[in-house]
Motif scaffolding. Structure first.
Motif, mmCIF file in Angstrom:
data_model
loop_
_atom_site.group_PDB
_atom_site.id
_atom_site.type_symbol
_atom_site.label_atom_id
_atom_site.label_comp_id
_atom_site.label_asym_id
_atom_site.label_seq_id
_atom_site.Cartn_x
_atom_site.Cartn_y
_atom_site.Cartn_z
ATOM 1 N N GLY A 1 0.890 -1.527 -0.154
ATOM 2 C CA GLY A 1 -0.001 0.030 0.162
ATOM 3 C C GLY A 1 0.909 0.931 -0.219
ATOM 4 O O GLY A 1 1.801 0.958 -0.939
ATOM 5 N N ASN A 2 0.783 2.159 0.919
ATOM 6 C CA ASN A 2 1.478 3.659 1.157
ATOM 7 C C ASN A 2 2.184 3.067 2.588
ATOM 8 O O ASN A 2 3.239 4.030 2.438
ATOM 9 C CB ASN A 2 1.009 4.296 1.468
ATOM 10 N N ASP A 3 3.120 1.573 2.195
ATOM 11 C CA ASP A 3 3.893 1.918 3.503
ATOM 12 C C ASP A 3 5.140 0.366 2.671
ATOM 13 O O ASP A 3 5.020 -0.530 2.305
ATOM 14 C CB ASP A 3 3.429 0.610 4.783
ATOM 15 N N ILE A 4 5.868 0.621 3.635
ATOM 16 C CA ILE A 4 6.965 0.497 3.588
ATOM 17 C C ILE A 4 7.362 -0.820 5.161
ATOM 18 O O ILE A 4 7.568 -1.042 6.198
ATOM 19 C CB ILE A 4 8.630 0.698 3.326
ATOM 20 N N ALA A 5 7.432 -2.301 4.109
ATOM 21 C CA ALA A 5 6.689 -3.061 5.206
ATOM 22 C C ALA A 5 8.720 -4.302 5.246
ATOM 23 O O ALA A 5 9.566 -4.761 4.436
ATOM 24 C CB ALA A 5 6.148 -4.034 5.352
ATOM 25 N N PHE A 6 8.820 -4.171 6.639
ATOM 26 C CA PHE A 6 9.993 -4.990 6.750
ATOM 27 C C PHE A 6 9.466 -6.664 6.405
ATOM 28 O O PHE A 6 8.978 -7.349 7.223
ATOM 29 C CB PHE A 6 11.211 -5.027 8.024
ATOM 30 N N LYS A 7 10.041 -7.151 5.348
ATOM 31 C CA LYS A 7 9.555 -8.684 5.221
ATOM 32 C C LYS A 7 10.936 -9.816 5.695
ATOM 33 O O LYS A 7 10.559 -10.690 5.535
ATOM 34 C CB LYS A 7 9.579 -9.201 3.508
ATOM 35 N N HIS A 8 12.404 -9.536 5.788
ATOM 36 C CA HIS A 8 13.275 -10.410 6.749
ATOM 37 C C HIS A 8 14.797 -9.398 6.954
ATOM 38 O O HIS A 8 15.433 -8.536 6.622
ATOM 39 C CB HIS A 8 13.275 -11.222 5.595
ATOM 40 N N VAL A 9 14.964 -9.920 8.312
ATOM 41 C CA VAL A 9 15.796 -8.884 8.710
ATOM 42 C C VAL A 9 16.794 -10.242 8.999
ATOM 43 O O VAL A 9 16.543 -10.866 9.634
ATOM 44 C CB VAL A 9 15.543 -8.028 9.811
ATOM 45 N N PHE A 10 17.959 -10.263 8.733
ATOM 46 C CA PHE A 10 19.196 -10.683 9.129
ATOM 47 C C PHE A 10 20.137 -10.184 10.081
ATOM 48 O O PHE A 10 20.753 -8.987 9.322
ATOM 49 C CB PHE A 10 20.362 -11.821 8.070
ATOM 50 N N TYR A 11 21.168 -10.678 10.813
ATOM 51 C CA TYR A 11 22.683 -10.260 11.644
ATOM 52 C C TYR A 11 22.973 -11.108 12.020
ATOM 53 O O TYR A 11 22.750 -12.517 12.550
ATOM 54 C CB TYR A 11 21.980 -9.837 12.754
ATOM 55 N N SER A 12 24.530 -11.669 11.483
ATOM 56 C CA SER A 12 25.868 -11.949 11.574
ATOM 57 C C SER A 12 25.857 -12.034 13.204
ATOM 58 O O SER A 12 25.682 -11.347 13.637
ATOM 59 C CB SER A 12 26.725 -11.689 10.512
ATOM 60 N N PRO A 13 25.974 -13.236 13.332
ATOM 61 C CA PRO A 13 27.011 -14.038 15.132
ATOM 62 C C PRO A 13 28.152 -12.329 15.152
ATOM 63 O O PRO A 13 28.572 -12.588 16.250
ATOM 64 C CB PRO A 13 27.453 -15.028 14.803
#
Length: 728
Positions: free
Chosen positions: A56-68
């Motif tokens: 719609g009128n938003d940006i959604a976070f679908k996947h977030v990765f952080y390295s150990p």
């Protein structure tokens, strides 16, 4: 360096997703995002990666990765990153926000390094990321529109690049975004389709194989094609064009990663495939037409004989000159090769043509075969009347019916894969009935490989879709779908179950027949012969701890009463009825003997629906409606403006009909206090309709006019299927 190998693996993984499932669904979206994300992290050795999609009128976070490597052995820091990840996945940003918003807005990539002009921007990012940012790549997910973005931060310290990305990394990420965005766009937008040429170009790039765009580019050995044969080339989808050695050939394919086909081709021809080039499906068909247009298989029993060839053989056998290798008496047995062949070809041809039903109809002097395609019956074959008994008997044998009984109707089922070597996993629901000139057979094609469509692809208006989704998430009550046979009721119910099908919900169905197979759902096939009816299945289910029960159809008083009982005792029950519109469904259940106060208490909603033919988007013609048409549009939806009509001449896309495919129209009546009061007072159907419309219900006529306004169908098609509302 390992990166090129990893990039190759990434390309192949995405390619397999693209070409192995021609019509991916929304359910595949998460797995594709996860696949893309993991491969991006691996290939670029990134410390952080975020996958964004526009909603719609938003940006959604679908996947977030952080390295150990960001927290090492610090457990407290690891917990902080996990909490941040959870918060981000629940977060939505307004369009245009930050660097990601800029990339989505402009469609241009951003590449920041610590030593560059944008170092200050990277330093400010440390406040939100929780770690120092040395380098950032952000690329758009762009197909025909920008649908999202991929952002990676920092190379791993072990990569030996001081945390800095390179231009090669940017090129790789852009390439990944290009192909994954095309696939994702197909999942979120059912109208988006990749053309044959674009698909071939993607495949050629991803497999690093040459692309052929014209027949003239190929060096073609006519003798090799003749030796290989039409049957093998069509079956395997491999066209050999040049002999490289006595035992090896160069070929073209639409899917070079189909190694099973390559192995099968090699075994059948005893020739090794040494070179492969990629062609589009359109060009492959052109090659077949050029080299095999005059070829007709004439061997009885061959799997590659087309339906017209078999029909010609049979018609010739009964012609006056009788110049045929097949004698008329051979065609009066259900075990004869031409009859077996004809039966298989009719079913195969109907399936390939996209038919939903096959009608085999005896007339006074001939046998007529018709297919129902996009809701309309189309004549396919006319055969000699003498073939009728043998053909009908063959169909009865295939579904284990009594071949001696010709005076009474019979029902059965054909499992077609038991009668063909082709890769067609279809069942047919068969009904026979005695007519004046012989037995008629109607077969409904049930494609077991066909998956359900997501709800947004079924034609629901935005308002109806939002209200319907609320209804199917109710903990208990009764949801009914009504409409004639072939109006899409089953597909809608299956799509609804697909949305609410989670591991914590027990869904049980009672169906006759099972039209679609859904993973994670308990499905039961009814069998009247042994007494397994909807009524008995429902009684059984009430003792099996269900959350949601689907009953294929409410046909009688007993089933209706148990269905209402289930809806009143903490279960969500969904089913179908044969009524014309939503309000008359209430009266129909009342006629079955269910008390009105039970109906009003159990009912969540009723959805009446029809399927209208879609006007061909390739050749539809705009025009300004006048007089009666303009009046209907203005009265139904308050619209006065341009609409579309079908092209009388059609085009190749729609096979000259002017229409291609179908779209649903819906009349969604959601229960309310006022409606409950009306049902309890047993008011007339017309009054119930007025109450429902006052509460926001759009009638079938209004929804059909809305589809006309949107250019999805024509006003003629709408009026043929649904009459104007008298109470508007």
């Amino acid at each position: 360096m390992a990166t090129p190998n990893l990039a190759s693996a990434l390309r192949r993984s995405l390619l397999i997703k693209v070409i192995s499932k021609p019509a991916p669904s929304r359910e595949d979206l998460t797995s594709v995002i996860e696949l893309t994300a993991s491969k991006v992290v691996e290939a670029l050795q990134a410390q952080s990666m975020t996958f964004y999609l526009v909603e719609g009128n938003d940006i959604a976070f679908k996947h977030v990765f952080y390295s150990p490597s960001l927290w090492g052995k610090d457990k407290e820091k690891e917990k902080q990153f996990q909490e941040t990840q959870t918060k981000l996945l629940a977060l939505k940003l307004p369009l245009g926000t930050g660097n990601v918003g800029k990339v989505i807005q402009t469609g241009e990539s951003l590449f920041f390094n610590k030593g560059g002009a944008d170092a200050a921007s990277l330093m400010s990012m440390a406040k939100t990321t929780g770690f120092e940012v040395n380098s950032m790549l952000t690329v758009p997910l762009k197909s025909n529109i920008v649908i999202g973005a991929i952002q990676v931060l920092n190379k791993e310290p072990s990569a030996g690049t001081d945390g800095q990305f390179t231009d090669k990394d940017l090129t790789l990420l852009k390439e990944v975004a290009e192909y994954s965005s095309a696939l994702i766009q197909r999942m979120v937008d059912p109208k988006f389709q990749l053309g044959a040429d674009d698909t071939a170009r993607f495949i050629a790039k991803l497999t690093d194989l040459p692309l052929v765009t014209k027949i003239e580019e190929l060096e073609i050995d006519d003798k090799l094609i003749e030796v290989t044969g039409d049957a093998i080339i069509r079956r395997e989808g491999i066209f050999p064009h040049k002999r490289l050695s006595p035992n090896s050939v160069a070929v073209v394919m639409t899917n070079p990663l189909d190694f099973a086909k390559r192995e099968s081709f090699s075994q059948a021809t005893e020739m090794h495939i040494e070179e492969v080039r990629v062609v589009s499906a359109t060009l492959f068909d052109s090659l077949l037409q050029k080299f095999f247009k005059a070829v007709k298989a004439a061997v009885p029993g061959s799997e590659e004989v087309d339906i017209s060839s078999v029909a010609d053989v049979i018609s010739t056998a009964y012609s006056e000159d009788g110049k045929s290798d097949v004698k008329a008496k051979d065609l009066e047995s259900e075990d004869s090769a031409p009859i077996i062949q004809l039966t298989n070809r009719i079913i195969e041809d109907a399936y390939v043509s996209g038919a939903s039903d096959i009608h085999v109809e005896p007339m006074e002097k001939e046998l007529l075969v018709r297919y129902r395609i996009d809701g309309l019956c189309q004549e396919k074959l006319r055969l000699p009347k003498q073939v009728s008994n043998a053909l009908v008997t063959r169909l009865k044998i295939m579904c284990n019916l009594d071949i001696a009984e010709r005076r009474l109707p019979q029902d059965g089922r054909i499992v077609f894969k038991n009668y063909t070597k082709k890769n067609m996993d279809i069942d047919l629901r068969v009904a026979t009935a005695p007519m004046k000139d012989g037995e008629k057979v109607v077969m409904r094609i049930l494609d077991k490989t066909k998956s359900t469509l997501p709800l947004p692809a079924l034609g629901f208006s935005d308002e109806n879709l939002a209200r319907y989704r609320e209804c199917i998430r109710q903990p208990y009550g009764m949801i009914l779908h009504c409409g004639p046979t072939g109006s899409g009721k089953s597909m809608t119910l299956y799509s609804a179950l697909g949305e609410v099908n989670t591991p914590d919900v027990n869904i049980q169905t009672a169906e006759d027949p099972i039209e679609y197979t859904l993973a994670g759902i308990n499905q039961m096939q009814m069998s009247r012969q042994i007494g397994l009816t909807f009524e008995r299945a429902l009684r059984c289910y009430l003792r099996m701890d269900p959350d949601i029960i689907l009953v294929g159809e409410i046909r009688d008083k007993e089933t209706a009463q148990i269905a209402v009982e289930a809806a009143l005792t903490g279960h969500l029950l969904v089913s179908t009825l044969h009524t014309n519109d939503a309000p008359s469904t209430v009266a129909r259940i009342g006629e079955m003997g269910v008390e009105c106060f039970n109906i009003s208490a159990a009912l969540v909603c009723v959805c009446a629906q029809r399927l209208l033919r879609r006007v061909c988007k390739n050749c539809k013609q705009p025009y300004e409606p006048k007089e009666r048409e303009a009046e209907l549009l203005q009265k139904a939806i308050g619209w006065s403006g341009q609409i579309f009509k079908a092209n009388p001449s059609g085009c190749p896309t729609c096979s000259g009909s002017g229409y291609k495919g179908r779209v649903g129209i819906h009349e969604l009546m959601v229960n309310s206090e006022e409606l409950t009061e009306g049902i309890n007072k047993e008011v007339e159907v017309a009054q119930l309709k007025r109450i429902a419309m006052k509460n926001g219900m759009k009638t079938l006529h209004q929804d059909s006019m809305l589809k006309v306004k949107m250019g999805l169908t024509t006003i003629e098609e709408a009026l043929v299927n649904v009459p104007p509302d008298l109470i508007l």
